[in-house]
Design an enzyme around this catalytic site. Structure first.
Site, PDB file in Angstrom:
ATOM      1  N   HIS A  17       0.842  -1.209   0.000  1.00  0.00           N
ATOM      2  CA  HIS A  17       0.000   0.000   0.000  1.00  0.00           C
ATOM      3  C   HIS A  17       0.875   1.256   0.000  1.00  0.00           C
ATOM      4  O   HIS A  17       0.620   2.205  -0.745  1.00  0.00           O
ATOM      5  CB  HIS A  17      -0.879   0.057   1.265  1.00  0.00           C
ATOM      6  N   LYS A  41     -18.673  -5.954   8.569  1.00  0.00           N
ATOM      7  CA  LYS A  41     -17.452  -6.785   8.655  1.00  0.00           C
ATOM      8  C   LYS A  41     -16.521  -6.241   9.734  1.00  0.00           C
ATOM      9  O   LYS A  41     -15.930  -5.168   9.578  1.00  0.00           O
ATOM     10  CB  LYS A  41     -16.744  -6.764   7.285  1.00  0.00           C
ATOM     11  N   ARG A  90      -2.211  -6.111  -8.204  1.00  0.00           N
ATOM     12  CA  ARG A  90      -1.088  -6.999  -7.913  1.00  0.00           C
ATOM     13  C   ARG A  90      -0.898  -8.055  -8.980  1.00  0.00           C
ATOM     14  O   ARG A  90       0.212  -8.402  -9.349  1.00  0.00           O
ATOM     15  CB  ARG A  90      -1.297  -7.699  -6.566  1.00  0.00           C
ATOM     16  N   SER A 127      -3.056  -7.768   3.155  1.00  0.00           N
ATOM     17  CA  SER A 127      -3.262  -7.569   4.590  1.00  0.00           C
ATOM     18  C   SER A 127      -3.680  -8.876   5.256  1.00  0.00           C
ATOM     19  O   SER A 127      -3.258  -9.173   6.380  1.00  0.00           O
ATOM     20  CB  SER A 127      -4.341  -6.504   4.827  1.00  0.00           C
TER      21      SER A 127
END
Ligand code: PNS
Length: 155
Positions: A17, A41, A90, A127
């Site tokens: 990030h 969440k 990515r 993450s």
């Protein structure tokens, strides 16, 4: 004044990030790194903790603001005068979902999304994998900023 928005869960921020946001900051007048609050969440870190970690990790980068929001990304972008959404890609596995979101956001308010290729050094990094490695005592010091290593240790 061109404002770029880098949204994400940042639970927690990783070196991937940071790399993307550093590069976005070189391309635009201002960057907002925004933590998305998802009421359905529960994250590992509180939103305020995620913002703190981003602040520390990005303090060397000029023209970056750290914020958080809940609701639709496009509404938040409009309220903050955002010109463009920027996401790091990515791998091909990111592409389908990111393309779908970019097209939905474009349909909703005509805001465009630009994709920045993640540095190959970080293309495997997420993450969720960092949380997993840290949970079982693995060394994440090469994957996240030093302040995040500490926070993960505390958790
Ligand atoms: O880091 P993440 O979890 O992959 O980021 C995904 C995120 C938070 C950017 C995306 O879920 C989002 O934009 N959420 C805000 C709510 C919204 O606008 N949903 C519709 C997207 S088309």
């Amino acid at each position: 004044m061109t404002v770029a928005l880098c949204p994400g869960s940042f639970d927690p921020v990783t070196n991937g990030h940071v790399d993307v946001i550093e590069r976005v900051a070189r391309l635009f007048d201002e960057v907002i790194a925004a933590v998305v609050i998802n009421p359905s969440k529960a994250g590992t870190f509180e939103v305020s903790e995620r913002e703190d970690m981003l602040h520390t990790a990005l303090q060397h980068v000029p023209h970056v603001k750290i914020e958080s929001f809940t609701g639709l990304l496009v509404d938040y972008a409009a309220s903050r005068g955002v010109s463009v959404i920027v996401k790091g890609l990515r791998a091909v596995s990111d592409f389908d979902y990111e393309l779908q979101m970019a097209q939905m956001n474009q349909k909703l308010t005509s805001i465009d999304t630009l994709f920045l290729a993640t540095s190959p050094a970080y293309s495997f990094l997420s993450s969720s994998l960092v949380r997993d490695v840290a949970r079982f005592g693995g060394d994440v010091s090469a994957l996240v900023p030093p302040n995040v290593v500490e926070r993960l240790r505390e958790k």
